[in-house]
Design an enzyme around this catalytic site. Structure first.
Site, short mmCIF file in Angstrom:
data_model
loop_
_atom_site.label_atom_id
_atom_site.label_comp_id
_atom_site.label_asym_id
_atom_site.label_seq_id
_atom_site.Cartn_x
_atom_site.Cartn_y
_atom_site.Cartn_z
N TYR A 184 16.97 12.13 -6.01
CA TYR A 184 16.72 12.17 -7.45
C TYR A 184 17.32 10.94 -8.10
O TYR A 184 18.48 10.62 -7.85
CB TYR A 184 17.34 13.43 -8.08
CG TYR A 184 16.30 14.47 -8.38
CD1 TYR A 184 15.26 14.18 -9.28
CD2 TYR A 184 16.32 15.71 -7.78
CE1 TYR A 184 14.28 15.12 -9.56
CE2 TYR A 184 15.34 16.66 -8.04
CZ TYR A 184 14.33 16.35 -8.93
OH TYR A 184 13.36 17.27 -9.20
N GLU A 227 16.71 10.24 -11.71
CA GLU A 227 16.29 10.31 -13.12
C GLU A 227 17.04 9.27 -13.93
O GLU A 227 18.25 9.07 -13.75
CB GLU A 227 16.56 11.70 -13.69
CG GLU A 227 15.48 12.69 -13.32
CD GLU A 227 15.71 14.07 -13.89
OE1 GLU A 227 16.47 14.21 -14.87
OE2 GLU A 227 15.12 15.02 -13.35
N ASP A 278 -6.04 -0.46 -20.59
CA ASP A 278 -5.88 0.29 -19.34
C ASP A 278 -6.65 -0.48 -18.27
O ASP A 278 -7.87 -0.38 -18.17
CB ASP A 278 -6.44 1.70 -19.53
CG ASP A 278 -6.42 2.51 -18.23
OD1 ASP A 278 -6.16 1.93 -17.16
OD2 ASP A 278 -6.70 3.73 -18.29
N THR A 281 -3.12 1.68 -12.79
CA THR A 281 -2.74 2.31 -11.54
C THR A 281 -2.32 1.18 -10.60
O THR A 281 -2.52 0.00 -10.89
CB THR A 281 -3.92 3.06 -10.89
OG1 THR A 281 -4.99 2.13 -10.68
CG2 THR A 281 -4.40 4.21 -11.75
N LYS A 286 -5.68 0.72 -6.69
CA LYS A 286 -7.10 0.37 -6.61
C LYS A 286 -7.22 -1.08 -6.13
O LYS A 286 -6.88 -1.38 -4.98
CB LYS A 286 -7.77 0.62 -7.96
CG LYS A 286 -7.72 2.10 -8.36
CD LYS A 286 -8.41 2.39 -9.66
CE LYS A 286 -8.44 3.87 -9.95
NZ LYS A 286 -7.52 4.31 -10.98
N ARG A 300 -0.44 5.04 -4.31
CA ARG A 300 -1.00 5.80 -5.43
C ARG A 300 0.06 5.92 -6.52
O ARG A 300 1.13 6.49 -6.29
CB ARG A 300 -1.39 7.18 -4.89
CG ARG A 300 -2.19 8.07 -5.77
CD ARG A 300 -2.90 9.10 -4.91
NE ARG A 300 -3.94 8.41 -4.15
CZ ARG A 300 -5.13 8.07 -4.63
NH1 ARG A 300 -5.47 8.40 -5.86
NH2 ARG A 300 -6.00 7.42 -3.89
N1 DSN Z 1 -10.56 8.62 -10.67
C1 DSN Z 1 -10.45 7.19 -10.87
C2 DSN Z 1 -11.70 6.49 -10.52
O1 DSN Z 1 -12.30 6.84 -9.53
O2 DSN Z 1 -12.08 5.56 -11.21
C3 DSN Z 1 -9.98 6.85 -12.22
O3 DSN Z 1 -8.71 7.37 -12.37
#
Ligand code: DSN
Length: 438
Positions: free
Chosen positions: A63, A65, A214, A240, A243, A249
């Site tokens: 932990y 925090e 975003d 994120t 990707k 993730r």
């Molecule tokens: N679920 C994602 C996507 O496939 O674009 C977005 O968070």
């Protein structure tokens, strides 16, 4: 077991098998699936072994925090150093002054950003999910639509318009001037074109909004300089990390504004989350380190070149690529010009049987409901990580066409799957040598 390019994963699987054969068996099958199929889902990628195994580490036991130097638990000295390195690398990667590396996901990053910039009931402007936005951009049953008031700006929907299916910036300005949102949100999940962040900032300034970008999908391309950066235009940037950025993730929030940075930190913890996932933060640090290398720029350029090649090869075979093409890693394929009866659901199923994994996706003004759709979304981050190039994109377009024109023939799917398998053998999953170099 399939993961022959990752000896550590194999050993780990053997180890889990001794204690839990049921789960080990399923994990092995999933490794096998990934190894022997082409991943065309635009939001997925294959991480390096270093990123992969930073996640499966003792850091998960802790932990931590709070933030580096100000934790609510003892024993955080190494976690402080790891998180600080992740923060410093994120700042270098995106050329900004402040980074919060704790969001568990992109949606949590957006929640943190919203909490820092708006009060419940405030209005924000965004693109609708059906036009390429995201659940957390104001969907009715998402926190963003429950606690805030979304208003939406459109794309150009007129077929004869030069910017057909691209963002209608003039209309976005009109929507913002009418509703005076607190936040103007840009950045999307299914938008294949360059985003004009400077134009959005001008609109935000005019209507008195903060610009939040975003960049969950394009983060890797931005880091590599292959897509324009949201900085210095956006006041807050969320993303994120898994990707195009090819990390674990997770999520990330960035800003150049010290006051906003303080609010974001407070909003995320304790506002949204409790303990950070320190094993994921270590993996983020490793992935950011990889993305800072020159090879990552080359990788990102190839992601875009591959997407353009795949889109062009599909267009040649009679499919319509929305907006006429792509500038980034993804494309939306309108199936109707090829076959008016064909749904995105059928295409996803048939391609899946042939070893090409994708997702059905609505196209702008799609007459079909989201369960069926008239399109599929395809992306090239994962296949580019495997080392595929533009010649292979032409092969893939041919296979997609063969499968989709076969009207679901099991026999054709089997034949194509054999070809896909051969290509996967030739371009194996990332091994120890992969750090952006392939
Ligand atoms: N679920 C994602 C996507 O496939 O674009 C977005 O968070």
């Amino acid at each position: 077991m399939a993961n022959h390019h990752d000896a550590i994963a194999e050993q780990t699987n053997d180890l889990i098998r001794q204690q839990d054969p049921e789960i080990a068996d399923l994990m092995g099958k999933e490794a096998d699936r990934q190894e022997h199929t082409l991943e065309l889902i635009a939001s997925e990628n294959h991480v390096s072994q270093a990123v992969m195994h930073a996640m499966g580490s003792c850091l998960t036991n802790k932990y931590a925090e709070g933030y580096p130097g100000a934790r609510y638990y003892g024993g955080c000295e190494f976690h402080d150093q790891i998180e600080t390195i992740a923060i410093e690398r994120a700042k270098r990667l995106f050329n900004c002054k402040f980074a919060n590396v704790q969001p568990h996901s992109g949606a949590q990053a957006n929640m943190g950003a919203f909490l820092a910039t708006m009060a419940p009931g405030d209005t924000f402007a965004s693109l609708l999910l059906k036009d390429g936005g995201h659940l957390s951009h104001g969907m009715k049953i998402n926190f963003s639509g429950i606690f805030y008031k979304p208003v939406h700006y459109p794309l150009h929907y007129g077929k004869d318009h030069a910017d057909f299916e691209r963002i209608d910036y003039d209309a976005a300005e009109r929507v913002c001037m009418e509703h005076k949102p607190k936040v103007l949100l840009c950045g999307y999940s299914a938008y294949p074109r360059v985003i004009d962040f400077a134009r959005f900032r001008a609109i935000a300034d005019k209507c008195g909004a903060l610009l939040v970008a975003d960049i969950a999908h394009i983060a890797g391309l931005v880091a590599a300089g292959v897509h324009p950066s949201p900085f210095p235009h956006a006041q807050v940037v969320t993303t994120t990390t898994h990707k195009t950025l090819r990390g674990p993730r997770g999520g990330l929030i960035l800003t150049n504004d010290e006051e906003l940075a303080k609010k974001i930190n407070k909003s995320l913890f304790p506002g949204v989350q409790g303990g950070p996932l320190m094993h994921i933060i270590a993996a983020k640090a490793v992935a950011f380190g990889e993305a800072l290398r020159p090879e990552f720029k080359d990788y990102s350029k190839r992601v875009v070149a591959n997407a353009k090649a795949l889109a062009a090869a599909l267009a040649e075979r009679g499919y319509r690529i929305t907006s006429g093409g792509t500038d980034n890693h993804l494309m939306l394929v309108d199936l109707r010009p090829k076959n008016a009866e064909l749904t995105g659901q059928d295409a996803e199923d048939w391609m899946g049987r042939a070893g090409m994994v994708c997702n059905k996706n609505g196209i702008p003004e799609d007459p079909r409901p989201p369960k069926f759709t008239s399109g599929v979304r395809l992306g090239t981050p994962a296949v580019t990580t495997r080392g595929l190039g533009t010649a292979e994109m032409v092969l893939i377009a041919g296979w997609i066409d063969r499968v989709l024109t076969s009207k679901g023939s099991e026999d054709i799917a089997r034949q194509v799957k054999i070809e896909v398998g051969k290509l996967c053998e030739k371009f194996p999953m990332p091994g120890v040598e992969m750090a952006g170099a392939r």
